[in-house]
Design an enzyme around this catalytic site. Structure first.
Site, mmCIF file in Angstrom:
data_model
loop_
_atom_site.group_PDB
_atom_site.id
_atom_site.type_symbol
_atom_site.label_atom_id
_atom_site.label_comp_id
_atom_site.label_asym_id
_atom_site.label_seq_id
_atom_site.Cartn_x
_atom_site.Cartn_y
_atom_site.Cartn_z
ATOM 1 N N ILE A 102 -34.068 8.776 -25.059
ATOM 2 C CA ILE A 102 -35.374 8.183 -25.363
ATOM 3 C C ILE A 102 -36.393 9.306 -25.527
ATOM 4 O O ILE A 102 -36.333 10.327 -24.837
ATOM 5 C CB ILE A 102 -35.798 7.234 -24.233
ATOM 6 C CG1 ILE A 102 -34.760 6.116 -24.058
ATOM 7 C CG2 ILE A 102 -37.170 6.624 -24.508
ATOM 8 C CD1 ILE A 102 -35.020 5.206 -22.870
ATOM 9 N N ALA A 115 -30.890 7.934 -20.332
ATOM 10 C CA ALA A 115 -31.161 6.517 -20.082
ATOM 11 C C ALA A 115 -30.838 5.656 -21.286
ATOM 12 O O ALA A 115 -30.623 4.445 -21.153
ATOM 13 C CB ALA A 115 -32.626 6.328 -19.686
ATOM 14 N N GLY A 163 -0.386 -6.654 1.390
ATOM 15 C CA GLY A 163 -1.316 -6.849 0.287
ATOM 16 C C GLY A 163 -0.625 -7.384 -0.944
ATOM 17 O O GLY A 163 -1.208 -8.159 -1.716
ATOM 18 N N VAL A 211 0.819 -1.210 0.000
ATOM 19 C CA VAL A 211 0.000 0.000 0.000
ATOM 20 C C VAL A 211 0.861 1.272 0.000
ATOM 21 O O VAL A 211 1.876 1.333 0.689
ATOM 22 C CB VAL A 211 -0.902 0.010 1.253
ATOM 23 C CG1 VAL A 211 -1.686 1.303 1.360
ATOM 24 C CG2 VAL A 211 -1.847 -1.179 1.229
#
Length: 577
Positions: free
Chosen positions: A415, A455, A194, A151
Site C-alpha cells: 500500500i 499489508a 487418537g 501418535v
C-alpha cells in the site's frame, strides 16, 4: 439475465511471433521451478515403505485408494509438500485435496499408511485444519481414508496438546456435523488412541474387515503396569503382553459392528469400503449445475500455455493482467467493473465453467498522468492507492450481496506509504477492505501470481481471511514477504551505516550483513518454501490454474448456504449502468 451473461465482452489477444520468441527463456525458467516442485511432490509420494511391500501385505496405499475412489481427472491436490516442522519423514503424513466422488465435489483426506502406518506427525494438525476449514467454507462433504496408528510417541510434545493440537480435529468434525456437513470415513488398519477418535468422530463409518478402532492399542495396554522404571522382569512381562495384543488388538470389527454398532458397514475387500463411500456420495446434498450456471461452459479463446509466457519471472518486468486472465476464463469474456477508476486494480465478473465468479487483481505498469490524484508522484501498478482500495471495497460488498464467489490474483508491492498517503486515508481504507471481506459470507480463493507483500497481502483476500479464503495457490513466480529483501536490508541497516560512516569505520561488514539478509528474504520466499510452510496451499503449474479455478467454482456452487436469484443480481446491472 441471458443478455448479460451468454455473450460478455471479449478480451485478450493472440501472442505475436516476437512475443513468442522473446518469452522462450521465461518459459524455460518457469518450467525449471515447476520441475523442482514436481521433484518435491515425488519425495512425498515415495515416502515410507515401498508400494510393493504394502501391497504384499494385502493392503492398498493411500494413493491407490484415492485413485480408485475419485472420479477420473478431478483430483486437485492441496498441501502436498506442506511440512512446517521439517519432519525427517518429509511429510505431515496426510494427503488431501478437492475431488469429485460419484459426480459430487468433496474434500478428500487420508493418512499415508506407507509412513509409520499413518502415524500423527508434527504439522499434521494444521494440515488437517486447512482441509476441514475447506469443507466448512465450501459447505461440501469431508471424506476420510482413516489408517492411523496414533501418535509418533518420540515427538508427541510438538503436536499432541495445545489449542491447535491433534485432538482439535475431533471438535472440528463435531462442528461440521452441527453445520449439516457430513463427514464420511473409510476405516482401514489399526487405529488406537487418537487414531481411534479419528475413526469414531466422523458421521458414518465404512470399515474394512481387518480394521479396528480403540481408546488404547496393544502397545499401550501391554505397558500399563510399570514399576516406575524398567528392568529384566518388567521387560519379560512386556514381551508376553505385546504378543497377546499383537495377535488380536482391541476394538475389532466384531466389537464395533456386532456389539457397539459404530461401524455401519463392513466390507470383505478394501475396494468395497471405497465403493461404499462412492455409493453414499451419490446422495450428498447438491444442486444440479443448471441451477446456478449463467451460461454453458466454454473454453478460453487462447491457450493456457501462454500464461508461462505472460507472467515474467523478473519481478521488475511488467505485464498485462487482462492478457493473463483471458487465458483462464470461459470464452475469454468479462464484464469489468469501473475500468476507469482505481486503475491499479482490475475488478470484474467472469464465467468459470459456466458459473458467475468475481475477479480482483493487480494491474501492472504506469497508471497514467495525474494518478494518484492526491499526490505529486506517479502511480505504479502493483501498489494500492485510494481509488483502488475504494473500488475493491465496493466490489467485494456487491459480490457479497449477490452471493458471487471471489477469486483474487495478487502481484502487489504493498500500500502507498508516507504522510501524503496517510492523509489520503489509506490506512483506514485498507482496514475497511478487511471489514468488507469479513462481512460477506462468500467463498474466496487466492492466486499469488508474483509478489504478495506487506499489508496488501492481508487486505487482498489473503489466507489471513480465515473465514473466507478457502485456499491459496502459488505458481513458479510466487514470492511472499513483508517487503522485498533489498528494502528490508536497507530498513534494517541504514542507521547503522550512518553510525559506522560517522565513526570512520569500514562499511564492508555492514554491507555483508545487508547482502546476507537480502539473500535470506529471497530464499525464504521461494514457491517451494511458501508451500512447505503453509503460505500457499499448493504450488500449481501455470497451465493447470484453470482446472483449480473451475474446481473452486464447482465446489462453491454445489450446495451454497444462501442464494441470490439470478434476476435479483445487482452487480452486472451496475456494471452495465
Amino acid at each position: 439475465m441471458r443478455q448479460y451473461f451468454e455473450k460478455m465482452e471479449p478480451f485478450g489477444k493472440e501472442l505475436n511471433k516476437g512475443q513468442l520468441k522473446n518469452s522462450a527463456k521465461n518459459v524455460q525458467q518457469v518450467e525449471e521451478v515447476e520441475a523442482g516442485i514436481d521433484a518435491e511432490v515425488e519425495k512425498v509420494k515415495n515416502a515410507g515403505m515401498p508400494t510393493e511391500k504394502i501391497n504384499a501385505r494385502g493392503s492398498m496405499t493411500v494413493w491407490q485408494r484415492l485413485e480408485y475412489l475419485v472420479d477420473p481427472g478431478t483430483w486437485h491436490p492441496l498441501h502436498t509438500i506442506f511440512n512446517p516442522e521439517d519432519n525427517e519423514e518429509g511429510t505431515t503424513n496426510v494427503i488431501d485435496g478437492l475431488a469429485k466422488i460419484s459426480g459430487k465435489w468433496a474434500v478428500v483426506i487420508g493418512f499415508d499408511n506407507k509412513v509409520m502406518a499413518g502415524a500423527w506427525l508434527p504439522g499434521q494438525p494444521e494440515n488437517i485444519f486447512r482441509a476441514t476449514n475447506l469443507a466448512k467454507r465450501l459447505n461440501i462433504p469431508l471424506v476420510w481414508l482413516v489408517n492411523c496408528s496414533g501418535v509418533k510417541l518420540t515427538e508427541q510434545e510438538k503436536f499432541y496438546a495445545n489449542r491447535r493440537g491433534s485432538g482439535t480435529t475431533f471438535y472440528r468434525h463435531a462442528e461440521l456435523e452441527q453445520l449439516g456437513i457430513p463427514v464420511l470415513a473409510g476405516i482401514y488398519g489399526t487405529n488406537p488412541a487418537g487414531g481411534g477418535y479419528q475413526g469414531i468422530s466422523p458421521t458414518i463409518l465404512f470399515a474394512h474387515k481387518n480394521c479396528n478402532i480403540a481408546v488404547g492399542g496393544g502397545g499401550i495396554l501391554s505397558g500399563m503396569s510399570p514399576k516406575g522404571h524398567f528392568d529384566l522382569e518388567g521387560a519379560e512381562q512386556l514381551i508376553n503382553a505385546a504378543k497377546q495384543y499383537t495377535s488380536k488388538p482391541p476394538g475389532s470389527v466384531e466389537v464395533h459392528h456386532d456389539h457397539t454398532g459404530f461401524f455401519r458397514y463392513v466390507y470383505e475387500e478394501e475396494k468395497g469400503v471405497l465403493d461404499g463411500l462412492k455409493d453414499y456420495m451419490k446422495d450428498m446434498p447438491a444442486y444440479n449445475p443448471k441451477f446456478f450456471r449463467v451460461a454453458e461452459p466454454k473454453e478460453p479463446a487462447f491457450s493456457a500455455e501462454d500464461v508461462a509466457r505472460l507472467i515474467p519471472v523478473n519481478q521488475k518486468q511488467i505485464y498485462d493482467f487482462r492478457q493473463v486472465l483471458s487465458r483462464l476464463v470461459d470464452g475469454s469474456e468479462h464484464m469489468e467493473y469501473k475500468p476507469d477508476y482505481g486503475p491499479e486494480i482490475y475488478t470484474g465478473l467472469v464465467k468459470m465453467d459456466g458459473y458467475l465468479v468475481g475477479i480482483i487483481g493487480n494491474n501492472q505498469g504506469w497508471l497514467g498522468e495525474g494518478y494518484p490524484e492526491y499526490a505529486d508522484y506517479p502511480g505504479i501498478g502493483g501498489k494500492l492507492y485510494r481509488q483502488g482500495l475504494i473500488k475493491m471495497n465496493e466490489f467485494v460488498t456487491l459480490c457479497g450481496r449477490d452471493r458471487i464467489p471471489l477469486i483474487w490474483f495478487q502481484d502487489t508491492s504493498g500500500i502507498d506509504v508516507g504522510d501524503i498517503a496517510e492523509k489520503a486515508e489509506l490506512l483506514g481504507l485498507g482496514q475497511s477492505l478487511i471489514y468488507s471481506i469479513q462481512q460477506t459470507d462468500i467463498p474466496m480463493m487466492l492466486i499469488t501470481l508474483r509478489k504478495g507483500t506487506a499489508a496488501a497481502h492481508y487486505v487482498m483476500g489473503g489466507p489471513t481471511a480465515n473465514r473466507h479464503n478457502a485456499f491459496t495457490l502459488g505458481v513458479a513466480t510466487t514470492e511472499i514477504y513483508v517487503m522485498h529483501g533489498e528494502t528490508a536490508a536497507a530498513a534494517s541497516y541504514s542507521r547503522r551505516l550512518v553510525k559506522e560512516k560517522d565513526a570512520g569505520r569500514p562499511l564492508e561488514p555492514i554491507i555483508e550483513k545487508m547482502n546476507t539478509l537480502a539473500k535470506e528474504y529471497h530464499d525464504n520466499s521461494r514457491p517451494a518454501y511458501c508451500a512447505k510452510h503453509g503460505m500457499v496451499d499448493e504450488v500449481v503449474k501455470m497451465k493447470e490454474l484453470r482446472n483449480y479455478l473451475k474446481a473452486f467454482a464447482g465446489c462453491a456452487y454445489q450446495n451454497p448456504k444462501s442464494i441470490c436469484p439470478q434476476h435479483h443480481l445487482i452487480t452486472p446491472r451496475i456494471i452495465r449502468g
